[in-house]
Design a protein around this motif. Sequence first.
Motif, PDB file in Angstrom:
ATOM      1  N   ILE B  26       0.844  -1.195   0.000  1.00  0.00           N
ATOM      2  CA  ILE B  26       0.000   0.000   0.000  1.00  0.00           C
ATOM      3  C   ILE B  26       0.882   1.249   0.000  1.00  0.00           C
ATOM      4  O   ILE B  26       1.792   1.380   0.823  1.00  0.00           O
ATOM      5  CB  ILE B  26      -0.937   0.021   1.231  1.00  0.00           C
ATOM      6  N   ASP B  27       0.583   2.155  -0.949  1.00  0.00           N
ATOM      7  CA  ASP B  27       1.230   3.466  -0.960  1.00  0.00           C
ATOM      8  C   ASP B  27       0.368   4.388  -0.113  1.00  0.00           C
ATOM      9  O   ASP B  27      -0.806   4.633  -0.450  1.00  0.00           O
ATOM     10  CB  ASP B  27       1.319   4.028  -2.381  1.00  0.00           C
ATOM     11  N   GLY B  28       0.925   4.896   0.954  1.00  0.00           N
ATOM     12  CA  GLY B  28       0.152   5.751   1.853  1.00  0.00           C
ATOM     13  C   GLY B  28       0.614   7.192   1.783  1.00  0.00           C
ATOM     14  O   GLY B  28       1.808   7.460   1.650  1.00  0.00           O
ATOM     15  N   THR B  29      -0.352   8.125   1.862  1.00  0.00           N
ATOM     16  CA  THR B  29       0.014   9.535   2.009  1.00  0.00           C
ATOM     17  C   THR B  29      -0.695  10.074   3.238  1.00  0.00           C
ATOM     18  O   THR B  29      -1.815   9.648   3.570  1.00  0.00           O
ATOM     19  CB  THR B  29      -0.396  10.373   0.779  1.00  0.00           C
ATOM     20  N   VAL B  30      -0.045  10.994   3.906  1.00  0.00           N
ATOM     21  CA  VAL B  30      -0.629  11.597   5.106  1.00  0.00           C
ATOM     22  C   VAL B  30      -0.513  13.111   5.006  1.00  0.00           C
ATOM     23  O   VAL B  30       0.423  13.643   4.407  1.00  0.00           O
ATOM     24  CB  VAL B  30       0.090  11.104   6.393  1.00  0.00           C
ATOM     25  N   GLY B  31      -1.484  13.777   5.575  1.00  0.00           N
ATOM     26  CA  GLY B  31      -1.473  15.242   5.594  1.00  0.00           C
ATOM     27  C   GLY B  31      -2.134  15.755   6.854  1.00  0.00           C
ATOM     28  O   GLY B  31      -3.025  15.099   7.413  1.00  0.00           O
ATOM     29  N   ASP B  38      -3.773  25.136  15.453  1.00  0.00           N
ATOM     30  CA  ASP B  38      -3.820  23.766  15.986  1.00  0.00           C
ATOM     31  C   ASP B  38      -3.900  22.727  14.873  1.00  0.00           C
ATOM     32  O   ASP B  38      -4.474  22.968  13.813  1.00  0.00           O
ATOM     33  CB  ASP B  38      -5.045  23.586  16.892  1.00  0.00           C
ATOM     34  N   VAL B  39      -3.346  21.576  15.166  1.00  0.00           N
ATOM     35  CA  VAL B  39      -3.524  20.417  14.289  1.00  0.00           C
ATOM     36  C   VAL B  39      -4.714  19.643  14.845  1.00  0.00           C
ATOM     37  O   VAL B  39      -4.747  19.322  16.034  1.00  0.00           O
ATOM     38  CB  VAL B  39      -2.275  19.515  14.283  1.00  0.00           C
ATOM     39  N   THR B  40      -5.693  19.374  14.009  1.00  0.00           N
ATOM     40  CA  THR B  40      -6.912  18.706  14.519  1.00  0.00           C
ATOM     41  C   THR B  40      -7.112  17.300  13.945  1.00  0.00           C
ATOM     42  O   THR B  40      -8.077  16.629  14.286  1.00  0.00           O
ATOM     43  CB  THR B  40      -8.162  19.543  14.203  1.00  0.00           C
ATOM     44  N   GLY B  41      -6.218  16.904  13.074  1.00  0.00           N
ATOM     45  CA  GLY B  41      -6.393  15.548  12.550  1.00  0.00           C
ATOM     46  C   GLY B  41      -5.373  15.210  11.472  1.00  0.00           C
ATOM     47  O   GLY B  41      -4.571  16.059  11.058  1.00  0.00           O
ATOM     48  N   LEU B  42      -5.445  13.978  11.076  1.00  0.00           N
ATOM     49  CA  LEU B  42      -4.527  13.481  10.049  1.00  0.00           C
ATOM     50  C   LEU B  42      -5.354  12.931   8.887  1.00  0.00           C
ATOM     51  O   LEU B  42      -6.200  12.055   9.070  1.00  0.00           O
ATOM     52  CB  LEU B  42      -3.659  12.358  10.636  1.00  0.00           C
ATOM     53  N   GLU B  43      -5.132  13.475   7.727  1.00  0.00           N
ATOM     54  CA  GLU B  43      -5.786  12.942   6.523  1.00  0.00           C
ATOM     55  C   GLU B  43      -4.914  11.819   5.972  1.00  0.00           C
ATOM     56  O   GLU B  43      -3.710  12.005   5.763  1.00  0.00           O
ATOM     57  CB  GLU B  43      -5.933  14.032   5.463  1.00  0.00           C
ATOM     58  N   VAL B  44      -5.545  10.682   5.750  1.00  0.00           N
ATOM     59  CA  VAL B  44      -4.786   9.511   5.303  1.00  0.00           C
ATOM     60  C   VAL B  44      -5.377   8.994   3.997  1.00  0.00           C
ATOM     61  O   VAL B  44      -6.600   8.969   3.826  1.00  0.00           O
ATOM     62  CB  VAL B  44      -4.837   8.375   6.361  1.00  0.00           C
ATOM     63  N   GLU B  45      -4.499   8.618   3.106  1.00  0.00           N
ATOM     64  CA  GLU B  45      -4.970   7.975   1.866  1.00  0.00           C
ATOM     65  C   GLU B  45      -4.134   6.718   1.640  1.00  0.00           C
ATOM     66  O   GLU B  45      -2.915   6.742   1.776  1.00  0.00           O
ATOM     67  CB  GLU B  45      -4.830   8.924   0.679  1.00  0.00           C
ATOM     68  N   TRP B  46      -4.814   5.638   1.323  1.00  0.00           N
ATOM     69  CA  TRP B  46      -4.125   4.380   0.982  1.00  0.00           C
ATOM     70  C   TRP B  46      -4.426   4.047  -0.472  1.00  0.00           C
ATOM     71  O   TRP B  46      -5.590   4.057  -0.891  1.00  0.00           O
ATOM     72  CB  TRP B  46      -4.629   3.213   1.833  1.00  0.00           C
ATOM     73  N   ASP B 114      -7.142   4.214 -11.485  1.00  0.00           N
ATOM     74  CA  ASP B 114      -6.258   3.469 -12.389  1.00  0.00           C
ATOM     75  C   ASP B 114      -6.178   1.986 -12.013  1.00  0.00           C
ATOM     76  O   ASP B 114      -5.084   1.413 -11.956  1.00  0.00           O
ATOM     77  CB  ASP B 114      -4.841   4.081 -12.386  1.00  0.00           C
ATOM     78  N   GLY B 115      -7.309   1.412 -11.721  1.00  0.00           N
ATOM     79  CA  GLY B 115      -7.355  -0.010 -11.407  1.00  0.00           C
ATOM     80  C   GLY B 115      -6.928  -0.345  -9.989  1.00  0.00           C
ATOM     81  O   GLY B 115      -6.823  -1.525  -9.634  1.00  0.00           O
ATOM     82  N   ARG B 116      -6.684   0.689  -9.192  1.00  0.00           N
ATOM     83  CA  ARG B 116      -6.243   0.444  -7.813  1.00  0.00           C
ATOM     84  C   ARG B 116      -7.278   0.988  -6.828  1.00  0.00           C
ATOM     85  O   ARG B 116      -7.797   2.091  -7.003  1.00  0.00           O
ATOM     86  CB  ARG B 116      -4.881   1.104  -7.558  1.00  0.00           C
ATOM     87  N   ILE B 117      -7.535   0.197  -5.788  1.00  0.00           N
ATOM     88  CA  ILE B 117      -8.465   0.628  -4.748  1.00  0.00           C
ATOM     89  C   ILE B 117      -7.817   1.731  -3.920  1.00  0.00           C
ATOM     90  O   ILE B 117      -6.630   1.645  -3.561  1.00  0.00           O
ATOM     91  CB  ILE B 117      -8.845  -0.560  -3.828  1.00  0.00           C
ATOM     92  N   MET B 118      -8.606   2.741  -3.622  1.00  0.00           N
ATOM     93  CA  MET B 118      -8.113   3.858  -2.821  1.00  0.00           C
ATOM     94  C   MET B 118      -9.036   4.039  -1.606  1.00  0.00           C
ATOM     95  O   MET B 118     -10.257   4.030  -1.736  1.00  0.00           O
ATOM     96  CB  MET B 118      -8.106   5.126  -3.675  1.00  0.00           C
ATOM     97  N   TYR B 119      -8.429   4.137  -0.432  1.00  0.00           N
ATOM     98  CA  TYR B 119      -9.173   4.490   0.775  1.00  0.00           C
ATOM     99  C   TYR B 119      -8.738   5.898   1.165  1.00  0.00           C
ATOM    100  O   TYR B 119      -7.539   6.213   1.075  1.00  0.00           O
ATOM    101  CB  TYR B 119      -8.784   3.596   1.968  1.00  0.00           C
ATOM    102  N   SER B 120      -9.666   6.696   1.653  1.00  0.00           N
ATOM    103  CA  SER B 120      -9.262   7.952   2.300  1.00  0.00           C
ATOM    104  C   SER B 120     -10.092   8.116   3.569  1.00  0.00           C
ATOM    105  O   SER B 120     -11.267   7.728   3.604  1.00  0.00           O
ATOM    106  CB  SER B 120      -9.455   9.137   1.359  1.00  0.00           C
TER     107      SER B 120
END
Lengths: 300, 191
Positions: B26-31, B38-46, B114-120
């Motif tokens: 899994i290629d993950g990105t975080v933001g 303040d930081v209130t959360g983490l955005e995650v994408e798989w 592109d044929g890949r499942i993405m979770y966010s």
Amino acid sequence: MINARSRRLIAIGLLLLVCVAAAAQNPFTQAPAPDSPTIYGGRVPEFIRSWSRSLQENIAMLSRRVSGGEWTAALTAFGLAVVFGMVHIAGPGHGKMFAISYFSGRDARLRQGIAYSAIANAVDSISAFALVMLGYVVLRAVLPQFRAEGPRILQIISYAIVTLFGILHLLSHLRTSGHNHSHDGHSHHDHAEQSADERKARPAWMLAVSVGLVPCPVSTILIVYGIANGVLPLMILMVIGVSIGGFIVMSVMSGAVILGRTKLMGALDAGAAHTVSAILEYTASGAIIVVGILLLVGSL
Amino acid sequence: MRRVAAIALLLVLPALAVTAHPHMWIDGTVGLIIDGSDVTGLEVEWLFDEFNSADMIFTFDTNLDGSLSQGEIDRIEASAFDHLMAADYFALMFQGITRVEVGKATDFSAGIRDGRIMYSFTLPFEMSLGDAHDLTIALFDPSYWIDFITEPSEGSYLAGIRFAGFQAETLHLQTQGWGVVSVPAVRLNVQ
């Protein structure tokens, strides 16, 4: 020299040891410890991780090129699949534990190790194909509620057979032990030969078939990918490539164990060889039983 | 010597056969989600690998139209996401040596790219941006069934007078039975 009662005590002791060691890895009974068991000197070589990721990405990319009509890419993809299979199976799992246990616990020839590896990997591929065809295609259309249960049912059957194999293996060792020591007039050499002869009758292929019944998830997803993207023949070729890679590595490992055992027994005197052989036999049977039970329980 | 080598071989080889190793990539990105200072959360994408994606698409894209309807996304969330809360959604966050706890994921969505499942999804937590200096984030499956890489979705953030930027980091993390693996991670520098 050890008598039958001592051998049984060794067997029970070793079984308990294996049970405790196995239970310590169960995350349901114990939280993962910072110093949980490590292999490869505690550090997984980076190349296994990076190669695995890179190889599967490249196989996917080449598959798309084949789909686009570039059939020569299939040859490159096949080569990568073989390398992927070698890298993938070099890690833990895939029934190597059963092969190692089996061949460390009995006299065997190299060709038996090679045959075991060939059968285990061939059955793995066939099983993956059958599982996908049955589970994903037929059951999806006919009995969709059973579709998700396919892999689990196969796991239960496979691990039950493996466990039964281990139990029968252990019982036969115990019976042989009692039988040998009822004839005190015979030499240890006679006993060892008789014992070895009896054990030669137990085929490794039964264990290989049992182990291979649970296909590697990589094989199943390759076939699913093939069906979903209309490249099933190519993906069958990829599964064969992965299996050949697995066969190569498993053969080398089985061969190393067989040679190691042969060298070890050759270097020991008759009495020591008998004792070490008994320890290895019971440990091997115990390991097959315990791991089989753990996998079986985990799949229920 | 031969005897020792043979015994060592017999003892070491079985140790190679204990547990599982990566079968999914899994290629993950975080933001970071920033509200004021303040930081209130983490955005995650798989983004799943193509082969496992094919398996998931085959399972969840029940109408086989090549995209995921809201009903199909809901089914994925219920049967292939919600239970990951027990594993903190494979998100490891450390402030120094202190583990940062995250709450139940929100805003879950899934798609096919592109044929890949993405979770966010979003993992809520609260921290002032000033305290977020040296915040280290890695996506990591301790069973090592999944091999993650973690990259930042954005290189830098500007919040008030503070400037924050991610840099690549490599963590060496203990798996369950596999030993230590090198895991790509990101670390936040706040100025």
